[in-house]
Motif scaffolding. Structure first.
Motif, PDB file in Angstrom:
ATOM      1  N   VAL A   1       0.878  -1.180   0.000  1.00 36.74           N
ATOM      2  CA  VAL A   1       0.000   0.000   0.000  1.00 36.74           C
ATOM      3  C   VAL A   1       0.908   1.221   0.000  1.00 36.74           C
ATOM      4  N   GLN A   2       0.871   1.963  -1.087  1.00 37.95           N
ATOM      5  CA  GLN A   2       1.884   3.003  -1.306  1.00 37.95           C
ATOM      6  C   GLN A   2       1.619   4.287  -0.538  1.00 37.95           C
ATOM      7  N   THR A   3       0.377   4.548  -0.189  1.00 43.35           N
ATOM      8  CA  THR A   3       0.029   5.813   0.453  1.00 43.35           C
ATOM      9  C   THR A   3      -0.232   5.617   1.936  1.00 43.35           C
ATOM     10  N   ALA A   4       0.469   6.389   2.756  1.00 44.42           N
ATOM     11  CA  ALA A   4       0.307   6.271   4.207  1.00 44.42           C
ATOM     12  C   ALA A   4      -1.123   6.565   4.636  1.00 44.42           C
ATOM     13  N   LYS A   5      -1.761   7.522   3.991  1.00 45.44           N
ATOM     14  CA  LYS A   5      -3.138   7.869   4.333  1.00 45.44           C
ATOM     15  C   LYS A   5      -4.060   6.662   4.150  1.00 45.44           C
ATOM     16  N   THR A   6      -3.895   5.954   3.032  1.00 44.08           N
ATOM     17  CA  THR A   6      -4.735   4.793   2.756  1.00 44.08           C
ATOM     18  C   THR A   6      -4.530   3.707   3.805  1.00 44.08           C
ATOM     19  N   MET A   7      -3.283   3.447   4.150  1.00 47.73           N
ATOM     20  CA  MET A   7      -3.008   2.434   5.156  1.00 47.73           C
ATOM     21  C   MET A   7      -3.534   2.862   6.532  1.00 47.73           C
ATOM     22  N   TYR A   8      -3.390   4.124   6.840  1.00 48.68           N
ATOM     23  CA  TYR A   8      -3.914   4.618   8.127  1.00 48.68           C
ATOM     24  C   TYR A   8      -5.423   4.421   8.218  1.00 48.68           C
ATOM     25  N   LEU A   9      -6.147   4.787   7.167  1.00 49.95           N
ATOM     26  CA  LEU A   9      -7.604   4.658   7.190  1.00 49.95           C
ATOM     27  C   LEU A   9      -8.033   3.189   7.237  1.00 49.95           C
ATOM     28  N   ALA A  10      -7.281   2.332   6.526  1.00 51.85           N
ATOM     29  CA  ALA A  10      -7.595   0.904   6.560  1.00 51.85           C
ATOM     30  C   ALA A  10      -7.376   0.338   7.959  1.00 51.85           C
ATOM     31  N   MET A  11      -6.280   0.730   8.582  1.00 52.99           N
ATOM     32  CA  MET A  11      -6.000   0.262   9.946  1.00 52.99           C
ATOM     33  C   MET A  11      -7.020   0.800  10.941  1.00 52.99           C
ATOM     34  N   LYS A  12      -7.417   2.022  10.749  1.00 54.20           N
ATOM     35  CA  LYS A  12      -8.390   2.635  11.653  1.00 54.20           C
ATOM     36  C   LYS A  12      -9.701   1.845  11.625  1.00 54.20           C
ATOM     37  N   GLU A  13     -10.167   1.532  10.417  1.00 53.26           N
ATOM     38  CA  GLU A  13     -11.400   0.757  10.294  1.00 53.26           C
ATOM     39  C   GLU A  13     -11.211  -0.656  10.843  1.00 53.26           C
ATOM     40  N   ALA A  14     -10.043  -1.246  10.578  1.00 54.49           N
ATOM     41  CA  ALA A  14      -9.772  -2.591  11.075  1.00 54.49           C
ATOM     42  C   ALA A  14      -9.769  -2.627  12.599  1.00 54.49           C
ATOM     43  N   ALA A  15      -9.163  -1.636  13.218  1.00 54.30           N
ATOM     44  CA  ALA A  15      -9.118  -1.581  14.683  1.00 54.30           C
ATOM     45  C   ALA A  15     -10.514  -1.450  15.271  1.00 54.30           C
ATOM     46  N   GLU A  16     -11.352  -0.656  14.634  1.00 59.06           N
ATOM     47  CA  GLU A  16     -12.715  -0.440  15.131  1.00 59.06           C
ATOM     48  C   GLU A  16     -13.559  -1.705  15.046  1.00 59.06           C
ATOM     49  N   ASN A  17     -13.203  -2.615  14.116  1.00 65.14           N
ATOM     50  CA  ASN A  17     -14.015  -3.810  13.888  1.00 65.14           C
ATOM     51  C   ASN A  17     -13.294  -5.116  14.203  1.00 65.14           C
ATOM     52  N   ASN A  18     -12.129  -5.003  14.832  1.00 64.39           N
ATOM     53  CA  ASN A  18     -11.355  -6.182  15.233  1.00 64.39           C
ATOM     54  C   ASN A  18     -10.958  -7.038  14.034  1.00 64.39           C
ATOM     55  N   HIS A  19     -10.548  -6.373  12.954  1.00 63.65           N
ATOM     56  CA  HIS A  19     -10.026  -7.062  11.781  1.00 63.65           C
ATOM     57  C   HIS A  19      -8.506  -6.993  11.796  1.00 63.65           C
ATOM     58  N   THR A  20      -7.865  -7.809  10.956  1.00 66.72           N
ATOM     59  CA  THR A  20      -6.407  -7.803  10.850  1.00 66.72           C
ATOM     60  C   THR A  20      -5.981  -7.286   9.481  1.00 66.72           C
ATOM     61  N   ILE A  21      -5.005  -6.378   9.481  1.00 69.50           N
ATOM     62  CA  ILE A  21      -4.388  -5.893   8.249  1.00 69.50           C
ATOM     63  C   ILE A  21      -3.095  -6.652   8.037  1.00 69.50           C
ATOM     64  N   VAL A  22      -2.982  -7.284   6.878  1.00 74.16           N
ATOM     65  CA  VAL A  22      -1.824  -8.121   6.546  1.00 74.16           C
ATOM     66  C   VAL A  22      -1.100  -7.458   5.382  1.00 74.16           C
ATOM     67  N   ALA A  23       0.192  -7.183   5.568  1.00 71.25           N
ATOM     68  CA  ALA A  23       0.873  -6.303   4.616  1.00 71.25           C
ATOM     69  C   ALA A  23       2.013  -6.968   3.869  1.00 71.25           C
ATOM     70  N   HIS A  24       1.953  -6.850   2.557  1.00 67.56           N
ATOM     71  CA  HIS A  24       3.117  -7.024   1.687  1.00 67.56           C
ATOM     72  C   HIS A  24       3.800  -5.665   1.679  1.00 67.56           C
ATOM     73  N   THR A  25       4.977  -5.580   2.236  1.00 72.96           N
ATOM     74  CA  THR A  25       5.615  -4.273   2.432  1.00 72.96           C
ATOM     75  C   THR A  25       6.672  -4.039   1.357  1.00 72.96           C
TER      76      THR A  25
END
Length: 427
Positions: free
Chosen positions: A156-180
């Motif tokens: 995920v190239q944009t920090a904003k996109t990753m931040y928003l994805a993590m924010k939603e994941a944290a709120e719903n107890n999901h896991t973000i799995v990253a190819h870095t």
């Protein structure tokens, strides 16, 4: 149906092999003992004093269907994993079409339900079409059965996109799995930037391409409180920043692949696509850092990143072939032969990294070979050597430099829900 596994051996908490017999009934372990009367059983498996374990769990495979069935299918990938002793595998979403909507996700799930012979858990992407900045509807896809969320194959190239994805994941107890992978640092690289790349005259990939994006994401995970899991860690810098983040209380887990534990770039023998993988084989000091990272708990588990491609695609040089190596059918065997038999890892540690810990970190039911546990089991021949033979592969793909290697731990049986899904050669 009642099934008996007799003359088995399991690993104890003292790392000793102890004899066991398992009574399987209604998809679960019904009883554990030393002797049962065989007349009460519909089926008997003689383990012949070989290793019986809970089924292995692989949180990182590519099954290629839909969209790339000429490389692999859900059926053949599931069979290959069962051949390797895996009873649960987690499939990446870099498919065509990408399962980024409810309709597309359900279509993949239907193929899994029809064709898989073991438990296949499907990932959903983080963003639409894997490459956009538009987030998927995590809640809807999770309700449909999404295992976790990843854009594997692309960072995920944009920090904003990753931040928003993590924010939603944290709120719903999901896991973000990253190819870095910071693509601005790739410079068209095809292998690790080091002496071997210079010898072969090939453009290199810096370790910072991986570790810099991990460092960014770790700060975002700390900010949001999300569970952040790092795919296929390959460099000493990545191990270092993950270790520091764990010490700071960040909810981060990570995996390492067998090929990165066994090989370094200096082991590459020729400019051929079977040696091309992403992340690439890195330097010897990176390989050592990965081994130490497993031993000290920085790295949580082992995953294959089984990435099948056709023979035509991979039978080329580094510049022209795609990234990827298959691994489902011999991952445990590589680790057992190279590390357990040499006294570097214990067998108990390996089973923890390949069966127990992957389930724990993703909130799956953990099989500890207790009464009442699911009868997802594997039996491995740890006594007799065999040779990795591409003609025996159940995967459609053969892209690996390990063909011809002598290993121990060939899979004799794999059981899913108490049913035999793989049976190897009889001892």
């Amino acid at each position: 149906m009642d099934l008996l596994i007799k003359n088995g051996q399991v690993i104890s908490h003292e790392n000793q092999l102890i004899p066991v017999q398992l009574w399987i009934r209604n998809k679960t372990i019904y009883a554990i003992g030393k002797v049962f009367d065989e007349q009460y059983f519909d089926q008997v498996i003689d383990a012949k004093n070989q290793l019986v374990t809970q089924g292995l769990v692989d949180v990182h495979v590519h099954l290629r269907e839909p969209g790339f069935a000429y490389k692999e299918t859900i059926q053949t990938g599931s069979q290959a994993a069962s051949r390797g002793g895996f009873t649960t595998i987690c499939a990446m979403p870099n498919l065509n079409p990408v399962p980024d909507t409810l309709e597309r996700f359900v279509q993949v799930q239907e193929i899994i339900n029809q064709d898989a012979i073991n438990h296949v858990l499907q990932y959903a992407p983080i963003t639409k079409n894997l490459r956009s900045e538009e987030l998927v509807d995590q809640v809807t896809l999770k309700k449909a059965g999404a295992f976790a969320f990843t854009n594997d194959g692309n960072g995920v190239q944009t920090a904003k996109t990753m931040y928003l994805a993590m924010k939603e994941a944290a709120e719903n107890n999901h896991t973000i799995v990253a190819h870095t992978e910071d693509e601005s640092l790739l410079f068209n690289g095809v292998m690790h930037e080091g002496q071997k790349a210079r010898e072969l005259g090939l453009p290199g990939i810096m370790s910072a391409t991986e570790s810099s994006q991990i460092a960014r994401d770790l700060l975002l995970a700390e900010q949001t409180g999300a569970h952040y899991h790092v795919c296929h860690v390959s460099s000493k810098e990545s191990v270092r920043v993950i270790r520091q983040a764990k010490d700071a209380g960040v909810h981060v887990t990570c995996e390492v692949c067998p090929h990165h534990l066994l090989l370094a770039d200096e082991d590459i023998t020729q400019n051929h696509g079977y040696w091309k993988m992403n992340p690439p084989l890195r330097a010897k000091e990176d390989q050592e850092a990965l081994i130490n990272g497993l031993l000290d708990g920085t790295i949580d588990c082992i995953a294959t990143d089984h990435a099948p491609h056709s023979f035509v695609e991979k039978n080329q040089d580094f510049l022209d072939s795609p990234f990827g190596i298959v691994g489902s059918e011999y991952a445990f065997q590589l680790i057992y032969t190279t590390f357990v038999k040499e006294g570097i890892f214990t067998l108990e540690q390996v089973i923890n990294w390949m069966a127990i810990k992957p389930a724990e970190i993703f909130g799956l039911t953990v099989n500890r070979l207790n009464i009442g546990d699911k009868a997802d089991l594997a039996i491995f021949d740890i006594e007799h050597p065999y040779t990795v033979d591409e003609k025996r592969f159940l995967s459609q793909a053969k892209n690996t430099p390990f063909i011809g290697k002598e290993l121990f731990g060939d899979t004799l049986y794999t059981l899913v829900d108490g049913k035999i899904v793989w049976q190897g050669e009889t001892l």
